[in-house]
Scaffold this motif. Structure first.
Motif, short mmCIF file in Angstrom:
data_model
loop_
_atom_site.label_atom_id
_atom_site.label_comp_id
_atom_site.label_asym_id
_atom_site.label_seq_id
_atom_site.Cartn_x
_atom_site.Cartn_y
_atom_site.Cartn_z
N LYS A 108 0.83 -1.19 0.00
CA LYS A 108 0.00 0.00 0.00
C LYS A 108 0.87 1.24 0.00
CE LYS A 108 -3.78 -2.26 2.45
NZ LYS A 108 -4.66 -2.22 3.65
N PRO A 109 0.43 2.32 -0.69
CA PRO A 109 1.24 3.54 -0.78
C PRO A 109 1.58 4.13 0.58
CG PRO A 109 -0.53 3.58 -2.39
CD PRO A 109 -0.78 2.40 -1.50
N HIS A 110 0.64 4.02 1.56
CA HIS A 110 0.91 4.69 2.83
C HIS A 110 1.95 3.95 3.66
CE1 HIS A 110 -1.43 1.60 4.89
NE2 HIS A 110 -2.39 1.79 4.01
N THR A 119 10.75 10.27 -4.92
CA THR A 119 9.38 10.64 -5.31
C THR A 119 8.51 9.39 -5.19
OG1 THR A 119 9.73 10.16 -7.67
CG2 THR A 119 10.16 12.43 -6.92
N LEU A 120 7.20 9.62 -5.07
CA LEU A 120 6.30 8.50 -4.80
C LEU A 120 4.93 8.81 -5.36
CD1 LEU A 120 6.05 5.79 -3.14
CD2 LEU A 120 5.25 7.20 -1.24
N VAL A 166 8.37 9.35 1.14
CA VAL A 166 9.57 9.95 0.56
C VAL A 166 10.63 10.06 1.65
CG1 VAL A 166 10.54 12.04 -0.48
CG2 VAL A 166 8.29 11.21 -1.20
N GLY A 167 11.84 9.64 1.32
CA GLY A 167 12.93 9.65 2.28
C GLY A 167 13.19 8.31 2.92
N VAL A 215 13.68 5.86 -6.94
CA VAL A 215 14.63 5.51 -5.89
C VAL A 215 16.04 5.84 -6.37
CG1 VAL A 215 15.48 3.67 -4.39
CG2 VAL A 215 13.10 3.65 -5.16
N THR A 216 16.84 6.44 -5.49
CA THR A 216 18.25 6.66 -5.80
C THR A 216 19.05 5.49 -5.26
OG1 THR A 216 18.57 7.91 -3.75
CG2 THR A 216 18.04 9.17 -5.72
#
Length: 253
Positions: A104-106, A127-128, A110-111, A135-136
């Protein structure tokens, strides 16, 4: 007989002679016309027969050409099957890994530090959205589906090697077999495979797409042209599968 009657008779005789001459000429003209018509008809029939003969020859050549084309097509299909069988004999069967449930997105932010499970590489989300995240990984930026990301706590993370811009991940092997898959599915697998192969420092890989209609081959090669990891690609040689294989070389440091 008076001179007047004699003159009249003479004129009448001349008129009859002229009539007979004209009638004979008319008969000759009609005879000539009939002869010309007959000769013209015969010539037309000869020309028509010549045209018919040429048409028969063209039809026969077309039938021969169609038979030859069918034979060539059958030979090519047979060669394609033999080529793919030869390639398949040298490959291990592909086993699909079980799919993990969609995350799930939640669950991610970010981070967050995450593990990209198909690559075995660790990175940070920059970013999401609802389906994917950027992803870096070292100096690289890549996109991954959320179900491919596993959230990691900082104390669980190992230090990422950044000296060369690549991270050490497990090699996915030198070959990727896409035969039997749909084009859209194949392109997703290809992108993921190229990311992993590049990060594992492979110099080159072989993409096996088969020959078939050529649709998958063209889609693969178009995708390679826009991939930042790819330096160049070339068609497989005779002993490598020919047009059924594309050899990809990666960019160097």
């Amino acid at each position: 007989i008076t001179s007047q009657e004699a003159g009249t008779r003479f004129a009448l005789k001349q008129a009859r002679d002229e009539r007979d001459r004209l009638r004979e000429r008319l008969e000759n003209i009609e005879s000539e016309r009939q002869q010309i018509l007959e000769e013209t008809k015969q010539q037309a029939e000869l020309e028509l027969e010549e045209v018919r003969r040429e048409i028969r020859q063209v039809r026969r050549k077309l039938r021969d050409a169609e038979s030859l084309n069918r034979l060539k097509k059958l030979q090519k299909e047979t060669e394609d099957v033999e080529e793919e069988l030869q390639i398949a004999m040298d490959l291990e069967p592909m086993v699909d890994e079980p799919k993990k449930p969609r995350r799930k997105p939640h669950d991610l932010r970010v981070g967050d530090t995450v593990l990209i499970t198909p690559l075995g590489a660790k990175g940070q989300i920059v970013t999401l959205d609802k389906r994917e995240a950027e992803v870096t990984v070292g100096r690289l930026h890549m996109r991954a589906r959320l179900e491919e990301l596993e959230l990691k706590k900082r104390e669980e993370m190992e230090e990422v090697e950044q000296s060369s811009g690549r991270v050490n991940v497990q090699s996915p092997g030198m070959e990727l077999d896409l035969r039997g898959r749909r084009v859209d599915e194949s392109l997703q697998i290809l992108d993921q495979y190229l990311d992993t192969a590049f990060l594992s420092n492979l110099p080159w890989v072989r993409i096996i797409h088969g020959k078939g209609t050529g649709r998958l081959r063209e889609a693969v090669r178009q995708s390679l042209q826009s991939n930042s990891h790819v330096h160049s690609w070339e068609e497989g040689r005779d002993g490598e599968g020919g047009a059924g294989v594309t050899v990809v070389k990666f960019v160097s440091e």
